[in-house]
Design a protein around this motif. Structure first.
Motif, PDB file in Angstrom:
ATOM      1  N   GLU A 305      63.467 -13.203  25.608  1.00  0.00           N
ATOM      2  CA  GLU A 305      63.591 -12.050  24.722  1.00  0.00           C
ATOM      3  C   GLU A 305      63.734 -10.760  25.528  1.00  0.00           C
ATOM      4  O   GLU A 305      64.495  -9.860  25.165  1.00  0.00           O
ATOM      5  CB  GLU A 305      62.378 -11.963  23.791  1.00  0.00           C
ATOM      6  CG  GLU A 305      62.499 -10.936  22.682  1.00  0.00           C
ATOM      7  CD  GLU A 305      63.596 -11.239  21.676  1.00  0.00           C
ATOM      8  OE1 GLU A 305      63.894 -10.353  20.852  1.00  0.00           O
ATOM      9  OE2 GLU A 305      64.165 -12.342  21.705  1.00  0.00           O
ATOM     10  N   LYS A 307      65.157 -10.568  28.418  1.00  0.00           N
ATOM     11  CA  LYS A 307      66.538 -10.580  28.920  1.00  0.00           C
ATOM     12  C   LYS A 307      67.501 -10.079  27.841  1.00  0.00           C
ATOM     13  O   LYS A 307      68.390  -9.268  28.114  1.00  0.00           O
ATOM     14  CB  LYS A 307      66.941 -11.988  29.372  1.00  0.00           C
ATOM     15  CG  LYS A 307      66.275 -12.443  30.653  1.00  0.00           C
ATOM     16  CD  LYS A 307      67.003 -13.620  31.290  1.00  0.00           C
ATOM     17  CE  LYS A 307      66.931 -14.876  30.470  1.00  0.00           C
ATOM     18  NZ  LYS A 307      67.542 -16.041  31.148  1.00  0.00           N
ATOM     19  N   ARG A 308      67.336 -10.576  26.617  1.00  0.00           N
ATOM     20  CA  ARG A 308      68.206 -10.137  25.521  1.00  0.00           C
ATOM     21  C   ARG A 308      68.133  -8.624  25.337  1.00  0.00           C
ATOM     22  O   ARG A 308      69.147  -7.950  25.172  1.00  0.00           O
ATOM     23  CB  ARG A 308      67.813 -10.832  24.211  1.00  0.00           C
ATOM     24  CG  ARG A 308      68.204 -12.291  24.149  1.00  0.00           C
ATOM     25  CD  ARG A 308      67.752 -12.915  22.830  1.00  0.00           C
ATOM     26  NE  ARG A 308      68.140 -14.311  22.746  1.00  0.00           N
ATOM     27  CZ  ARG A 308      69.309 -14.740  22.310  1.00  0.00           C
ATOM     28  NH1 ARG A 308      70.216 -13.868  21.898  1.00  0.00           N
ATOM     29  NH2 ARG A 308      69.588 -16.020  22.266  1.00  0.00           N
ATOM     30  N   LYS A 309      66.918  -8.108  25.352  1.00  0.00           N
ATOM     31  CA  LYS A 309      66.740  -6.660  25.146  1.00  0.00           C
ATOM     32  C   LYS A 309      67.326  -5.862  26.306  1.00  0.00           C
ATOM     33  O   LYS A 309      67.934  -4.810  26.103  1.00  0.00           O
ATOM     34  CB  LYS A 309      65.261  -6.339  24.940  1.00  0.00           C
ATOM     35  CG  LYS A 309      64.739  -6.833  23.598  1.00  0.00           C
ATOM     36  CD  LYS A 309      63.266  -6.530  23.401  1.00  0.00           C
ATOM     37  CE  LYS A 309      62.805  -7.005  22.023  1.00  0.00           C
ATOM     38  NZ  LYS A 309      61.359  -6.798  21.816  1.00  0.00           N
ATOM     39  N   LYS A 356      65.671 -13.899  16.431  1.00  0.00           N
ATOM     40  CA  LYS A 356      65.842 -13.412  17.793  1.00  0.00           C
ATOM     41  C   LYS A 356      66.623 -12.105  17.745  1.00  0.00           C
ATOM     42  O   LYS A 356      67.279 -11.798  16.760  1.00  0.00           O
ATOM     43  CB  LYS A 356      66.581 -14.445  18.656  1.00  0.00           C
ATOM     44  CG  LYS A 356      67.966 -14.826  18.132  1.00  0.00           C
ATOM     45  CD  LYS A 356      68.533 -15.982  18.921  1.00  0.00           C
ATOM     46  CE  LYS A 356      69.883 -16.421  18.358  1.00  0.00           C
ATOM     47  NZ  LYS A 356      70.405 -17.613  19.024  1.00  0.00           N
ATOM     48  N   SER A 357      66.553 -11.341  18.799  1.00  0.00           N
ATOM     49  CA  SER A 357      67.255 -10.068  18.834  1.00  0.00           C
ATOM     50  C   SER A 357      68.757 -10.294  18.861  1.00  0.00           C
ATOM     51  O   SER A 357      69.242 -11.243  19.470  1.00  0.00           O
ATOM     52  CB  SER A 357      66.850  -9.271  20.078  1.00  0.00           C
ATOM     53  OG  SER A 357      65.477  -8.994  20.060  1.00  0.00           O
ATOM     54  N   HIS A 358      69.504  -9.412  18.209  1.00  0.00           N
ATOM     55  CA  HIS A 358      70.963  -9.520  18.222  1.00  0.00           C
ATOM     56  C   HIS A 358      71.561  -8.392  19.053  1.00  0.00           C
ATOM     57  O   HIS A 358      71.036  -7.289  19.124  1.00  0.00           O
ATOM     58  CB  HIS A 358      71.511  -9.489  16.791  1.00  0.00           C
ATOM     59  CG  HIS A 358      71.292 -10.777  16.072  1.00  0.00           C
ATOM     60  ND1 HIS A 358      72.166 -11.832  16.137  1.00  0.00           N
ATOM     61  CD2 HIS A 358      70.258 -11.209  15.313  1.00  0.00           C
ATOM     62  CE1 HIS A 358      71.706 -12.841  15.435  1.00  0.00           C
ATOM     63  NE2 HIS A 358      70.544 -12.484  14.916  1.00  0.00           N
ATOM     64  N   HIS A 359      72.688  -8.695  19.652  1.00  0.00           N
ATOM     65  CA  HIS A 359      73.348  -7.809  20.605  1.00  0.00           C
ATOM     66  C   HIS A 359      74.549  -7.190  19.897  1.00  0.00           C
ATOM     67  O   HIS A 359      75.450  -7.889  19.463  1.00  0.00           O
ATOM     68  CB  HIS A 359      73.779  -8.673  21.791  1.00  0.00           C
ATOM     69  CG  HIS A 359      74.728  -8.018  22.744  1.00  0.00           C
ATOM     70  ND1 HIS A 359      74.368  -6.985  23.539  1.00  0.00           N
ATOM     71  CD2 HIS A 359      76.018  -8.287  23.026  1.00  0.00           C
ATOM     72  CE1 HIS A 359      75.408  -6.639  24.291  1.00  0.00           C
ATOM     73  NE2 HIS A 359      76.418  -7.410  23.991  1.00  0.00           N
ATOM     74  N   PRO A 406      74.531 -12.151  24.435  1.00  0.00           N
ATOM     75  CA  PRO A 406      74.103 -11.935  25.829  1.00  0.00           C
ATOM     76  C   PRO A 406      74.825 -12.830  26.821  1.00  0.00           C
ATOM     77  O   PRO A 406      74.535 -12.795  28.021  1.00  0.00           O
ATOM     78  CB  PRO A 406      72.601 -12.272  25.790  1.00  0.00           C
ATOM     79  CG  PRO A 406      72.222 -12.258  24.359  1.00  0.00           C
ATOM     80  CD  PRO A 406      73.434 -12.670  23.605  1.00  0.00           C
ATOM     81  N   VAL A 410      71.648 -15.958  28.653  1.00  0.00           N
ATOM     82  CA  VAL A 410      70.680 -16.863  28.026  1.00  0.00           C
ATOM     83  C   VAL A 410      71.052 -18.325  28.262  1.00  0.00           C
ATOM     84  O   VAL A 410      70.458 -19.222  27.666  1.00  0.00           O
ATOM     85  CB  VAL A 410      70.539 -16.577  26.511  1.00  0.00           C
ATOM     86  CG1 VAL A 410      69.857 -15.240  26.291  1.00  0.00           C
ATOM     87  CG2 VAL A 410      71.890 -16.616  25.804  1.00  0.00           C
TER      88      VAL A 410
END
Length: 525
Positions: A305, A307-309, A356-359, A406, A410
């Motif tokens: 998470e 890494k995504r951010k 999960k976070s979206h990009h 990402p 990921v």
């Protein structure tokens, strides 16, 4: 004068079924615009939308539970045809004077439904099979309750031994109800039933086609943008690519596309995007080589998470820097599609959970005051692909497997390093190439390689070496909510493994992931 493709429309009220979006997709495939709304809308909202027909979806509740959802009473006063599916049938029956009770036998899965007469136009021209002289429909059921008595004015037109009111209708008021799910492919003639409802009962002409959608989108873009300039973050994915071509067709060189190469892309992807959109289609593309910048913010970061951010923030920072250089741009284009809109609306009401976070390109700094233009926000992904084909994008690009925002960030487990990404890119390219050669690529829903930051002993020539391990992942799924690992042929897996180990210096072992979803997710991070 051209017909407005939004003049004919169906309203779908969602009672929480897992397959409600399928209803909307089926109606769109028939050629009619529709929207999917929460079931608790007001009469005023329905009047303003002015639908030609209303569909009530299935749902997990029992109509006998306290506080269970109901259709707005106006649905039955609007003077338009209504189709209730599963829970939609049950709440319609209960609200109009019938009754619903818990069934002694829960029906889940295949069922053969007896057609009792030929009067219901919903089943016009349909007979899936004949059993002992009885016409039958082959359908998919999923219910624990059943209608026990039907409201005044209704007739029964189909039944099963355990569900006497499997289909009912009121010919005077044009109300229809089915206990099964016509929207799923398991209901053999479900598509025809929905087409009968849309064309024969609602009497619509089907104006919704890729060519008409393109024409409408271009007109809307021009009306929105005027003589102003637009900036688009072009990723090379389906949504941003189709958005780019629609905008280019509408406003030409007033569009500037910014392509950020974050170093986490697939093999040769940056060059392919420049060649296709710059050379072939003639778009204005600003190419930003930001590999070092992204890898620097990922240094020492191993939590998925986090890494995504970090990737999302780096993208915003890079994109914002480029946006500040384009001082005369007033609009920001985004490839938002209809499921994004539905999910955002659900999130605001507390009916959806962030997994999960979206990009994305949202969340730009406050000094960048763009107006938004989102030409795809009414469309499902399959519609976007059809429009892309009509605009001239290649099939293989439009029907490529999903790729996470990402990127390889990921698919490299743990900390991301350039060395790992370079090895992974080459391994993934070999896997995809061999899937195409074996004609397996389009038989699986998603396939990719994952880099494992562990070393395994291998024998190369006469020497022992400790090199990295990668895992192949291929799944088959309908909706990506559940998935089964793809049973690829052993000779194909062996060929991929041999090529990766022989052609890539630094990888000594290849494994295959046989985890389903659930319990595993499709991506590893």
């Amino acid at each position: 004068m051209e017909k407005n493709i939004h003049n004919e429309k169906i309203l779908i009220l969602d009672f929480g079924s897992q397959v409600t979006q399928l209803i909307a997709r089926r109606v769109r495939e028939i050629g009619v615009y529709c929207e999917l709304w929460a079931n608790d809308v007001t009469a005023e909202q329905i009047k303003e939308f002015n639908p030609n027909g209303i569909i009530l979806s299935g749902g997990p509740c029992s109509v006998n539970d306290e506080g269970s959802p109901r259709a707005p009473e106006y649905v039955f006063e609007a003077g338009v045809p209504v189709l209730g599916i599963c829970y939609g049938l049950q709440t319609m029956s209960a609200q109009l004077g019938g009754s619903v009770k818990c069934s002694n036998l829960r029906e889940y899965g295949y069922a053969a439904v007896d057609l009792l007469n030929d009067n219901n136009p919903l089943f016009d021209g349909i007979c899936d099979k004949t059993e002992n002289g009885r016409k039958q429909l082959e359908v998919w059921m999923s219910h624990g309750d059943k209608v026990d008595s039907i409201p005044a004015g209704f007739e029964v037109s189909a039944s099963t031994p355990s569900c006497p009111y499997a289909a009912i209708y009121d010919p005077k008021r044009n109300f229809y109800g089915v206990q099964f799910h016509p929207e799923v492919t398991h209901t053999k003639s479900g598509a025809v039933m929905l087409e009968n409802f849309v064309k024969k009962i609602c009497k619509l002409n089907c104006l919704w086609s890729p060519e008409a959608i393109i024409e409408d989108a271009i007109a809307r873009i021009r009306a929105t943008v005027g003589d102003n300039k637009v900036m688009l973050g072009l990723s090379g994915g389906v949504d941003s690519s189709v958005t780019a071509l629609l905008l280019h067709r509408a406003i030409g060189d007033k569009l500037t596309c910014v392509f950020v190469d974050n170093g986490l892309l697939r093999l040769n992807e940056g060059a392919q995007v420049k060649e296709m959109f710059g050379d072939k289609f003639g778009l204005n593309i600003v190419y930003v080589d930001a590999e070092d910048r992204f890898l620097s913010v990922l240094k020492g970061v191993s939590d998925p998470e986090a890494k995504r951010k970090a990737i999302g923030k780096a993208f915003i920072d890079v994109f914002a820097d480029e946006a500040r250089k384009l001082t005369d741009v007033t609009f920001l284009a985004q490839g938002t599609i209809y499921p994004d809109v539905i999910e955002s609306a659900a999130a605001k009401t507390g009916k959806a959970q962030v997994i999960k976070s979206h990009h994305n390109v949202g969340g730009l700094p406050p000094d960048l005051k763009f107006s938004l233009v989102e030409p795809l926000r009414e469309l499902f992904k399959d519609e976007v692909r059809k429009i892309g084909l009509a605009l001239g994008l290649p099939y293989e690009m439009l029907y490529r497997h999903p790729f996470p925002g990402p990127g390889l960030g990921v698919r490299v487990l743990g900390e991301v390093k350039k060395e790992y990404c370079d090895l992974l890119r080459r391994a993934d390219a070999i896997f995809i190439e061999e899937l195409y050669k074996a004609e397996w690529y389009h038989k699986v829903s998603q396939a990719f390689v994952v880099f494992l930051p562990v070393k395994s002993v291998g024998v190369m020539g006469d020497g022992r070496r400790y090199d990295y391990v990668v895992s192949l992942r291929a799944v088959q799924t309908i909706d990506f909510m559940t998935a089964h690992w793809a049973e690829l042929p052993y000779d194909l897996l062996g060929r991929v493994s041999n090529r990766i180990i022989n052609e890539i210096n630094g990888i000594s072992r290849v494994v295959y992931d046989v985890s389903g979803k659930p319990p595993a997710t499709i991506e590893w991070e």
